[in-house]
Enzyme design. Structure first.
Site, PDB file in Angstrom:
ATOM      1  N   LYS A  34       0.829  -1.216   0.000  1.00 27.79           N
ATOM      2  CA  LYS A  34       0.000   0.000   0.000  1.00 27.79           C
ATOM      3  C   LYS A  34       0.858   1.259   0.000  1.00 27.79           C
ATOM      4  N   THR A  36       2.430   2.688   2.910  1.00 23.60           N
ATOM      5  CA  THR A  36       2.156   3.549   4.063  1.00 23.60           C
ATOM      6  C   THR A  36       3.430   4.351   4.320  1.00 23.60           C
ATOM      7  N   ILE A  60      -4.028  -4.391   1.253  1.00 19.99           N
ATOM      8  CA  ILE A  60      -4.492  -5.788   1.399  1.00 19.99           C
ATOM      9  C   ILE A  60      -5.908  -5.874   1.968  1.00 19.99           C
ATOM     10  N   ALA A  83       2.121  -5.256   7.185  1.00 18.25           N
ATOM     11  CA  ALA A  83       1.562  -5.050   8.525  1.00 18.25           C
ATOM     12  C   ALA A  83       1.897  -3.655   8.999  1.00 18.25           C
ATOM     13  N   GLU A  84       1.132  -3.204   9.969  1.00 18.38           N
ATOM     14  CA  GLU A  84       1.585  -2.090  10.811  1.00 18.38           C
ATOM     15  C   GLU A  84       2.499  -2.742  11.840  1.00 18.38           C
ATOM     16  N   SER A  85       3.728  -2.194  12.004  1.00 19.02           N
ATOM     17  CA  SER A  85       4.739  -2.963  12.731  1.00 19.02           C
ATOM     18  C   SER A  85       5.307  -2.300  13.984  1.00 19.02           C
ATOM     19  N   THR A 100      -5.264  -3.408   9.270  1.00 25.00           N
ATOM     20  CA  THR A 100      -4.323  -4.084   8.353  1.00 25.00           C
ATOM     21  C   THR A 100      -3.947  -5.485   8.853  1.00 25.00           C
ATOM     22  N   THR A 134       5.664 -12.565  14.572  1.00 26.25           N
ATOM     23  CA  THR A 134       6.626 -12.031  15.536  1.00 26.25           C
ATOM     24  C   THR A 134       6.668 -12.856  16.817  1.00 26.25           C
ATOM     25  N   ASP A 135       7.800 -12.768  17.525  1.00 29.01           N
ATOM     26  CA  ASP A 135       7.893 -13.432  18.834  1.00 29.01           C
ATOM     27  C   ASP A 135       7.058 -12.708  19.891  1.00 29.01           C
ATOM     28  N   GLU A 136       6.617 -11.470  19.581  1.00 31.09           N
ATOM     29  CA  GLU A 136       5.869 -10.699  20.591  1.00 31.09           C
ATOM     30  C   GLU A 136       4.516 -11.330  20.912  1.00 31.09           C
ATOM     31  N   TYR A 159      -0.244  -3.990  19.079  1.00 30.12           N
ATOM     32  CA  TYR A 159       0.465  -4.588  17.940  1.00 30.12           C
ATOM     33  C   TYR A 159       0.522  -6.109  18.076  1.00 30.12           C
ATOM     34  N   ALA A 161      -1.161  -8.123  19.935  1.00 37.61           N
ATOM     35  CA  ALA A 161      -2.484  -8.757  19.930  1.00 37.61           C
ATOM     36  C   ALA A 161      -3.013  -8.878  18.502  1.00 37.61           C
ATOM     37  N   LYS A 163      -1.150  -9.128  15.784  1.00 34.33           N
ATOM     38  CA  LYS A 163      -0.372 -10.178  15.099  1.00 34.33           C
ATOM     39  C   LYS A 163      -0.811 -11.565  15.598  1.00 34.33           C
TER      40      LYS A 163
HETATM   41  P1  NAD Z   1       7.605  -2.343   8.031  1.00 32.66           P
HETATM   42  O1  NAD Z   1       6.702  -1.468   8.850  1.00 32.66           O
HETATM   43  O2  NAD Z   1       8.982  -1.870   7.747  1.00 32.66           O
HETATM   44  O3  NAD Z   1       6.919  -2.640   6.617  1.00 32.66           O
HETATM   45  C1  NAD Z   1       5.560  -2.961   6.490  1.00 32.66           C
HETATM   46  C2  NAD Z   1       5.181  -2.830   5.020  1.00 32.66           C
HETATM   47  O4  NAD Z   1       3.801  -3.189   4.889  1.00 32.66           O
HETATM   48  C3  NAD Z   1       5.329  -1.404   4.466  1.00 32.66           C
HETATM   49  O5  NAD Z   1       5.973  -1.439   3.203  1.00 32.66           O
HETATM   50  C4  NAD Z   1       3.899  -0.913   4.338  1.00 32.66           C
HETATM   51  O6  NAD Z   1       3.720   0.026   3.302  1.00 32.66           O
HETATM   52  C5  NAD Z   1       3.155  -2.229   4.056  1.00 32.66           C
HETATM   53  N1  NAD Z   1       1.740  -2.145   4.459  1.00 32.66           N
HETATM   54  C6  NAD Z   1       1.233  -1.701   5.626  1.00 32.66           C
HETATM   55  N2  NAD Z   1      -0.108  -1.764   5.598  1.00 32.66           N
HETATM   56  C7  NAD Z   1      -0.463  -2.293   4.398  1.00 32.66           C
HETATM   57  C8  NAD Z   1      -1.696  -2.610   3.782  1.00 32.66           C
HETATM   58  N3  NAD Z   1      -2.860  -2.397   4.403  1.00 32.66           N
HETATM   59  N4  NAD Z   1      -1.672  -3.151   2.549  1.00 32.66           N
HETATM   60  C9  NAD Z   1      -0.503  -3.369   1.895  1.00 32.66           C
HETATM   61  N5  NAD Z   1       0.694  -3.055   2.418  1.00 32.66           N
HETATM   62  C10 NAD Z   1       0.719  -2.532   3.657  1.00 32.66           C
HETATM   63  O7  NAD Z   1       7.597  -3.754   8.761  1.00 32.66           O
HETATM   64  P2  NAD Z   1       8.782  -4.821   8.911  1.00 32.66           P
HETATM   65  O8  NAD Z   1       9.570  -4.474  10.107  1.00 32.66           O
HETATM   66  O9  NAD Z   1       9.443  -5.009   7.614  1.00 32.66           O
HETATM   67  O10 NAD Z   1       7.920  -6.124   9.271  1.00 32.66           O
HETATM   68  C11 NAD Z   1       7.404  -6.951   8.241  1.00 32.66           C
HETATM   69  C12 NAD Z   1       6.625  -8.099   8.860  1.00 32.66           C
HETATM   70  O11 NAD Z   1       7.475  -8.854   9.708  1.00 32.66           O
HETATM   71  C13 NAD Z   1       5.445  -7.636   9.737  1.00 32.66           C
HETATM   72  O12 NAD Z   1       4.384  -8.530   9.540  1.00 32.66           O
HETATM   73  C14 NAD Z   1       5.982  -7.753  11.156  1.00 32.66           C
HETATM   74  O13 NAD Z   1       4.937  -8.008  12.061  1.00 32.66           O
HETATM   75  C15 NAD Z   1       6.929  -8.926  11.021  1.00 32.66           C
HETATM   76  N6  NAD Z   1       8.066  -8.937  11.938  1.00 32.66           N
HETATM   77  C16 NAD Z   1       8.874  -7.839  12.072  1.00 32.66           C
HETATM   78  C17 NAD Z   1       9.989  -7.913  12.902  1.00 32.66           C
HETATM   79  C18 NAD Z   1      10.934  -6.751  13.062  1.00 32.66           C
HETATM   80  O14 NAD Z   1      11.809  -6.790  13.926  1.00 32.66           O
HETATM   81  N7  NAD Z   1      10.829  -5.688  12.262  1.00 32.66           N
HETATM   82  C19 NAD Z   1      10.253  -9.089  13.613  1.00 32.66           C
HETATM   83  C20 NAD Z   1       9.379 -10.182  13.469  1.00 32.66           C
HETATM   84  C21 NAD Z   1       8.303 -10.104  12.623  1.00 32.66           C
HETATM   85  O1  DAU Z   2      10.312  -8.809  18.560  1.00 30.31           O
HETATM   86  C1  DAU Z   2       9.930  -8.541  17.244  1.00 30.31           C
HETATM   87  C2  DAU Z   2       9.369  -7.137  17.133  1.00 30.31           C
HETATM   88  O2  DAU Z   2      10.488  -6.249  17.249  1.00 30.31           O
HETATM   89  C3  DAU Z   2       8.618  -6.887  15.837  1.00 30.31           C
HETATM   90  O3  DAU Z   2       7.500  -7.724  15.800  1.00 30.31           O
HETATM   91  C4  DAU Z   2       8.197  -5.413  15.737  1.00 30.31           C
HETATM   92  O4  DAU Z   2       7.573  -5.187  14.475  1.00 30.31           O
HETATM   93  C5  DAU Z   2       9.444  -4.563  15.834  1.00 30.31           C
HETATM   94  O5  DAU Z   2       9.106  -3.190  15.785  1.00 30.31           O
HETATM   95  C6  DAU Z   2      10.195  -4.878  17.130  1.00 30.31           C
HETATM   96  O6  DAU Z   2       9.428  -4.421  18.280  1.00 30.31           O
HETATM   97  P1  DAU Z   2      10.144  -3.730  19.539  1.00 30.31           P
HETATM   98  O7  DAU Z   2       9.134  -2.948  20.270  1.00 30.31           O
HETATM   99  O8  DAU Z   2      10.938  -4.721  20.312  1.00 30.31           O
HETATM  100  O9  DAU Z   2      11.201  -2.771  18.731  1.00 30.31           O
HETATM  101  P2  DAU Z   2      11.608  -1.246  18.973  1.00 30.31           P
HETATM  102  O10 DAU Z   2      12.760  -0.995  18.061  1.00 30.31           O
HETATM  103  O11 DAU Z   2      10.452  -0.327  18.914  1.00 30.31           O
HETATM  104  O12 DAU Z   2      12.149  -1.244  20.470  1.00 30.31           O
HETATM  105  C7  DAU Z   2      13.211  -2.110  20.865  1.00 30.31           C
HETATM  106  C8  DAU Z   2      13.448  -1.891  22.357  1.00 30.31           C
HETATM  107  O13 DAU Z   2      14.002  -0.575  22.529  1.00 30.31           O
HETATM  108  C9  DAU Z   2      12.196  -1.927  23.182  1.00 30.31           C
HETATM  109  O14 DAU Z   2      12.507  -2.511  24.456  1.00 30.31           O
HETATM  110  C10 DAU Z   2      11.833  -0.452  23.381  1.00 30.31           C
HETATM  111  C11 DAU Z   2      13.182   0.222  23.372  1.00 30.31           C
HETATM  112  N1  DAU Z   2      13.226   1.607  22.839  1.00 30.31           N
HETATM  113  C12 DAU Z   2      12.683   1.819  21.598  1.00 30.31           C
HETATM  114  C13 DAU Z   2      12.706   3.077  21.032  1.00 30.31           C
HETATM  115  C14 DAU Z   2      12.087   3.326  19.685  1.00 30.31           C
HETATM  116  C15 DAU Z   2      13.845   2.624  23.540  1.00 30.31           C
HETATM  117  O15 DAU Z   2      14.371   2.412  24.653  1.00 30.31           O
HETATM  118  N2  DAU Z   2      13.893   3.866  22.966  1.00 30.31           N
HETATM  119  C16 DAU Z   2      13.328   4.147  21.754  1.00 30.31           C
HETATM  120  O16 DAU Z   2      13.381   5.320  21.323  1.00 30.31           O
END
Ligand code: NAD
Ligand code: DAU
Length: 351
Positions: A34, A36, A60, A83-85, A100, A134-136, A159, A161, A163
């Site tokens: 999409k 975003t 989607i 996803a919204e992540s 989403t 995700t492991d969350e 988030y 919940a 997923k």
């Molecule tokens: P991201 O936020 O970087 O990317 C998400 C993508 O999805 C973006 O390109 C966005 O435009 C697209 N998107 C959002 N809503 C949409 C919609 N309604 N229709 C079509 N496209 C849409 O996320 P990421 O960090 O790359 O994570 C990708 C996937 O992996 C997610 O499902 C997330 O839950 C999972 N995941 C992420 C992590 C992490 O550490 N980042 C870890 C484990 C699992």
């Molecule tokens: O575990 C997998 C998940 O990891 C994915 O499913 C999510 O999409 C991804 O965003 C990520 O989630 P977290 O919340 O763990 O990631 P984040 O980078 O937001 O934060 C990592 C840790 O750092 C968390 O304990 C919060 C902390 N933090 C985060 C930010 C943005 C800070 O202390 N300061 C900050 O400014």
């Protein structure tokens, strides 16, 4: 040649998956995104001109558009990453996550199931839907223990919940309709092209700009870090060899407190950018995230044992590569920071 439909291919992990498919295989990729705020086509600039790459700007949640994409591209497999992540955004605005992550996954499952029902022979037998999660979903650990595939779901944020709900939908489509699915639950990813709202890229860029490094609470929360290309390799392996109906946990046995992560980034920057040293002096303790999960740690034995996967990067090698990437990719960083890439998208696609 196989056609893989990747949702969320313009995001952080999705773009790594798309780049690997185009660079390392002969597969065709259809990127359904999409666009975003988190979707960035600049992350795909190196592969966008490949004849094996196609882009569909589609939400989607839009059933008719998703059905059209299946009809037109006739994929052999789906990898669902859209996803919204971001956990913090889910706390201030959960609605987009429900839409989403839950509704969108349901729409996609139904479109994929209808398409799969229309197939026959090898194409039908070989089709699979890979849900990336995700492991969350498992909640928070105490001082000991690991998340296994048997750990009970206890999501704590909007988030996680959303997923968890999507994981349950995928499981139900397999159980009820015999739909061929596989699910993966991965720990925290880091690496190039990571949107700078997340801990590691935010800390790198703030430190480079002499801005405060906001550490939630005491900085003693623990995350289990995996380099994004190792995750992408694991996803491709699970798509190819994973057993239908099974889930696989993915992680690199790399637990770190947030303070350890920030200190490691500062130490690398002190070496590469001595003019800003000591970067650690920018550390600032701020109010904690509501409901902040204490510790995540993945037991990756199943994917290692059953599929022979092993990460290639240690945290030290991966983090250094990541910091170096942000220092040498100013165009991408400036584009993302200024919103310039959204204008670029409008010019390219007129939306
Ligand atoms: P991201 O936020 O970087 O990317 C998400 C993508 O999805 C973006 O390109 C966005 O435009 C697209 N998107 C959002 N809503 C949409 C919609 N309604 N229709 C079509 N496209 C849409 O996320 P990421 O960090 O790359 O994570 C990708 C996937 O992996 C997610 O499902 C997330 O839950 C999972 N995941 C992420 C992590 C992490 O550490 N980042 C870890 C484990 C699992
Ligand atoms: O575990 C997998 C998940 O990891 C994915 O499913 C999510 O999409 C991804 O965003 C990520 O989630 P977290 O919340 O763990 O990631 P984040 O980078 O937001 O934060 C990592 C840790 O750092 C968390 O304990 C919060 C902390 N933090 C985060 C930010 C943005 C800070 O202390 N300061 C900050 O400014």
């Amino acid at each position: 040649m196989k056609t893989i439909l990747v949702t969320g291919g313009a995001g952080f992990i999705g773009s790594a998956v798309v780049r690997q498919f185009i660079n390392d295989t002969d597969s065709r990729v259809v990127n359904v995104d999409k666009l975003t705020y988190a979707g960035n086509l600049q992350s795909l600039a190196s592969v966008a001109s490949s004849p094996r790459y196609a882009f569909e700007q589609v939400d989607i949640c839009e059933a008719a558009e998703v059905a059209r994409v299946f009809r037109e591209h006739q994929p052999d497999a789906v990898m669902h990453l859209a996803a919204e992540s971001h956990v913090d955004r889910s706390i201030t605005g959960p609605a987009a996550f429900i839409q989403t992550n839950i509704v969108g996954t349901c729409v996609l499952l139904e479109a994929a199931r209808t398409y799969w029902n229309s197939l026959d022979g090898d194409k039908k037998a070989g089709f699979r839907f890979h849900h990336i999660s995700t492991d969350e979903v498992y909640g928070s650990l105490g001082d000991s223990g690991f998340f296994t595939e048997q750990t009970r779901y206890e999501p704590n944020s909007p988030y996680s919940a959303s997923k968890a709900s999507s994981d349950h939908l995928v499981r139900a489509w397999h159980h009820t309709y015999g739909f061929p699915v596989v699910t993966t639950n991965c720990s925290n990813n880091y690496g190039p092209y990571h949107f700078p709202e997340k801990l590691i890229p935010l800390m790198i860029l703030n430190a480079c700009n002499g801005k405060p490094l906001p550490i939630y609470g005491k900085g003693d929360n623990i995350r289990d870090w995996l380099y994004v290309d190792d995750h992408a390799r694991a996803l491709r392996l699970v798509l190819e060899k994973g057993k239908l109906g099974e889930t696989y946990n993915i992680g690199g046995w790399n637990e770190k407190t947030n303070l350890e992560v920030v200190d490691a980034i500062c130490a690398i920057l002190d070496e590469l950018r001595p003019q800003g040293a000591p970067h650690a002096s920018l550390k600032t303790y701020v109010q904690d995230r509501p409901g902040h999960d204490k510790r995540y740690a993945i037991d990756a034995s199943k994917i290692e044992r059953d599929l022979g996967w092993k990460p290639q990067e240690t945290f030290e090698t991966g983090l250094r590569k990541t910091v170096e990437w942000y220092l040498s990719n100013d165009d991408w960083v400036q584009g993302v920071s200024s919103g310039e890439y959204q204008n670029w998208i409008q010019n390219q696609y007129g939306s």
